[in-house]
Motif scaffolding. Sequence first.
Motif, PDB file in Angstrom:
ATOM      1  N   UNK A  89      45.378 -14.662  28.901  1.00  0.00           N
ATOM      2  CA  UNK A  89      45.021 -13.641  29.883  1.00  0.00           C
ATOM      3  C   UNK A  89      43.936 -14.163  30.811  1.00  0.00           C
ATOM      4  N   UNK A  90      43.985 -13.716  32.044  1.00  0.00           N
ATOM      5  CA  UNK A  90      42.947 -14.050  33.004  1.00  0.00           C
ATOM      6  C   UNK A  90      43.537 -14.547  34.300  1.00  0.00           C
ATOM      7  N   UNK A  91      42.732 -14.630  35.359  1.00  0.00           N
ATOM      8  CA  UNK A  91      43.230 -15.159  36.625  1.00  0.00           C
ATOM      9  C   UNK A  91      43.726 -16.595  36.451  1.00  0.00           C
ATOM     10  N   UNK A  92      44.819 -16.915  37.090  1.00  0.00           N
ATOM     11  CA  UNK A  92      45.380 -18.259  36.973  1.00  0.00           C
ATOM     12  C   UNK A  92      44.351 -19.323  37.337  1.00  0.00           C
ATOM     13  N   UNK A  93      43.549 -19.056  38.341  1.00  0.00           N
ATOM     14  CA  UNK A  93      42.575 -20.042  38.800  1.00  0.00           C
ATOM     15  C   UNK A  93      41.532 -20.371  37.731  1.00  0.00           C
ATOM     16  N   UNK A  94      41.345 -19.459  36.795  1.00  0.00           N
ATOM     17  CA  UNK A  94      40.364 -19.676  35.733  1.00  0.00           C
ATOM     18  C   UNK A  94      40.951 -20.421  34.540  1.00  0.00           C
ATOM     19  N   UNK A  95      42.248 -20.612  34.514  1.00  0.00           N
ATOM     20  CA  UNK A  95      42.915 -21.211  33.362  1.00  0.00           C
ATOM     21  C   UNK A  95      42.970 -22.731  33.493  1.00  0.00           C
ATOM     22  N   UNK A  96      42.648 -23.412  32.421  1.00  0.00           N
ATOM     23  CA  UNK A  96      42.673 -24.868  32.432  1.00  0.00           C
ATOM     24  C   UNK A  96      44.085 -25.374  32.188  1.00  0.00           C
ATOM     25  N   UNK A  97      44.308 -26.623  32.523  1.00  0.00           N
ATOM     26  CA  UNK A  97      45.609 -27.231  32.271  1.00  0.00           C
ATOM     27  C   UNK A  97      45.932 -27.220  30.778  1.00  0.00           C
ATOM     28  N   UNK A  98      44.918 -27.463  29.951  1.00  0.00           N
ATOM     29  CA  UNK A  98      45.134 -27.467  28.500  1.00  0.00           C
ATOM     30  C   UNK A  98      45.548 -26.089  28.000  1.00  0.00           C
ATOM     31  N   UNK A  99      44.924 -25.033  28.522  1.00  0.00           N
ATOM     32  CA  UNK A  99      45.291 -23.676  28.116  1.00  0.00           C
ATOM     33  C   UNK A  99      46.719 -23.339  28.516  1.00  0.00           C
ATOM     34  N   UNK A 100      47.084 -23.723  29.730  1.00  0.00           N
ATOM     35  CA  UNK A 100      48.437 -23.426  30.219  1.00  0.00           C
ATOM     36  C   UNK A 100      49.477 -24.178  29.414  1.00  0.00           C
ATOM     37  N   UNK A 101      49.223 -25.444  29.144  1.00  0.00           N
ATOM     38  CA  UNK A 101      50.180 -26.230  28.353  1.00  0.00           C
ATOM     39  C   UNK A 101      50.311 -25.675  26.939  1.00  0.00           C
ATOM     40  N   UNK A 102      49.201 -25.249  26.354  1.00  0.00           N
ATOM     41  CA  UNK A 102      49.262 -24.674  25.006  1.00  0.00           C
ATOM     42  C   UNK A 102      50.074 -23.382  25.002  1.00  0.00           C
ATOM     43  N   UNK A 103      49.941 -22.590  26.085  1.00  0.00           N
ATOM     44  CA  UNK A 103      50.735 -21.362  26.193  1.00  0.00           C
ATOM     45  C   UNK A 103      52.224 -21.667  26.216  1.00  0.00           C
ATOM     46  N   UNK A 104      52.630 -22.652  26.994  1.00  0.00           N
ATOM     47  CA  UNK A 104      54.042 -23.023  27.051  1.00  0.00           C
ATOM     48  C   UNK A 104      54.504 -23.707  25.771  1.00  0.00           C
ATOM     49  N   UNK A 105      53.649 -24.531  25.168  1.00  0.00           N
ATOM     50  CA  UNK A 105      54.021 -25.219  23.935  1.00  0.00           C
ATOM     51  C   UNK A 105      54.353 -24.229  22.823  1.00  0.00           C
ATOM     52  N   UNK A 106      53.614 -23.127  22.776  1.00  0.00           N
ATOM     53  CA  UNK A 106      53.838 -22.129  21.726  1.00  0.00           C
ATOM     54  C   UNK A 106      54.971 -21.176  22.076  1.00  0.00           C
ATOM     55  N   UNK A 107      54.868 -20.529  23.228  1.00  0.00           N
ATOM     56  CA  UNK A 107      55.792 -19.435  23.551  1.00  0.00           C
ATOM     57  C   UNK A 107      57.178 -19.899  23.969  1.00  0.00           C
ATOM     58  N   UNK A 108      57.274 -21.091  24.565  1.00  0.00           N
ATOM     59  CA  UNK A 108      58.574 -21.573  25.028  1.00  0.00           C
ATOM     60  C   UNK A 108      59.055 -22.776  24.229  1.00  0.00           C
ATOM     61  N   UNK A 109      58.282 -23.856  24.233  1.00  0.00           N
ATOM     62  CA  UNK A 109      58.743 -25.054  23.536  1.00  0.00           C
ATOM     63  C   UNK A 109      58.799 -24.855  22.027  1.00  0.00           C
ATOM     64  N   UNK A 110      57.978 -23.937  21.502  1.00  0.00           N
ATOM     65  CA  UNK A 110      58.082 -23.610  20.085  1.00  0.00           C
ATOM     66  C   UNK A 110      59.441 -23.026  19.741  1.00  0.00           C
ATOM     67  N   UNK A 111      59.944 -22.150  20.610  1.00  0.00           N
ATOM     68  CA  UNK A 111      61.290 -21.588  20.413  1.00  0.00           C
ATOM     69  C   UNK A 111      62.336 -22.692  20.487  1.00  0.00           C
ATOM     70  N   UNK A 112      62.186 -23.591  21.449  1.00  0.00           N
ATOM     71  CA  UNK A 112      63.131 -24.695  21.592  1.00  0.00           C
ATOM     72  C   UNK A 112      63.113 -25.584  20.353  1.00  0.00           C
ATOM     73  N   UNK A 113      61.919 -25.854  19.819  1.00  0.00           N
ATOM     74  CA  UNK A 113      61.801 -26.721  18.646  1.00  0.00           C
ATOM     75  C   UNK A 113      62.534 -26.136  17.441  1.00  0.00           C
ATOM     76  N   UNK A 114      62.317 -24.844  17.183  1.00  0.00           N
ATOM     77  CA  UNK A 114      62.952 -24.205  16.029  1.00  0.00           C
ATOM     78  C   UNK A 114      64.464 -24.102  16.231  1.00  0.00           C
ATOM     79  N   UNK A 115      64.870 -23.741  17.430  1.00  0.00           N
ATOM     80  CA  UNK A 115      66.305 -23.620  17.714  1.00  0.00           C
ATOM     81  C   UNK A 115      66.997 -24.956  17.561  1.00  0.00           C
ATOM     82  N   UNK A 116      66.385 -26.003  18.064  1.00  0.00           N
ATOM     83  CA  UNK A 116      66.959 -27.346  17.944  1.00  0.00           C
ATOM     84  C   UNK A 116      67.144 -27.732  16.475  1.00  0.00           C
ATOM     85  N   UNK A 117      66.206 -27.326  15.637  1.00  0.00           N
ATOM     86  CA  UNK A 117      66.260 -27.697  14.221  1.00  0.00           C
ATOM     87  C   UNK A 117      67.359 -26.964  13.461  1.00  0.00           C
ATOM     88  N   UNK A 118      67.640 -25.708  13.820  1.00  0.00           N
ATOM     89  CA  UNK A 118      68.609 -24.924  13.050  1.00  0.00           C
ATOM     90  C   UNK A 118      70.031 -25.023  13.582  1.00  0.00           C
TER      91      UNK A 118
END
Length: 272
Positions: A89-118
């Motif tokens: 949460x927060x204004x995009x301008x306040x978000x770091x690259x690391x925070x944004x990547x972690x958000x995608x790694x969990x919410x999107x790529x995490x789904x891809x990782x589990x789906x790929x495995x099953x």
Amino acid sequence: MTSGKTVLITGASSGIGRATAELFAERGWTVAATMRRPEESNLAQKSDRIRLFRLDVTDQASVDRAVADVIAQCGGIDVVVNNAGYGLMGPFEAQTDAQIRRQFETNLFGVLNVTRAVLPHMRERRAGRIVNVGSAAGRMALPLYSMYAATKWALEGFSEGLWLELRQFNIKVKIIEPGMIKTDFFERSREVASKPGLTAYDEFVANVAPNLTAWEEAGAEPVVVARSIWRAATGRWWRLRYQPNGILAVWPRGWVPGQLYVRIVRRLFNAW
């Protein structure tokens, strides 16, 4: 009564994941409840049909190991519920690259990782369900949740494309689009971004935040989403989308003119 079926649930330590684990166990399923720190959870005490497994969706090796263990110990996986996630949460301008990547790694790529495995397991059996827990924010964006919404919009496209690909193997894909739900998501599972010296958004945040809080407090209980996940996991039809407590947010998007829809959202959250 037992069903002889097994469901693997990610992010089962609390909230929607925990409610889903308890519901499936009550209805006779074997539940592989996965989480990053199973040693801290008392979920297995709720039912002898619930087994805990360590799984970090951002680590493919951890995912592969957990999926292999579940198959070995439970005899197979009939349904996967990709539930793990959190909100940045927060204004995009306040978000770091690391925070944004972690958000995608969990919410999107995490789904891809589990789906790929099953998928190889389900494809070989020519049966299975993949239930992705998205959000009404995957169909409508909320102020201060731009990156969270971005992950959920991406999950919508992935789920729809996968639905088309996997039908030939009798594997059903579902996406759940909940509205506001009363969980610890907004305390335990939320990260608030800020940037020293950045004050340009302070007034906007002060105007919007109380309205977001009001919506959060008016949310439904997690079991409402768990029941929707149950219907998605057990229903006969190939229906793709389910909106527990979210239909009033999602439905108008299809018929209200775009500019009017945006004005409605701005007024609802005082996002002027």
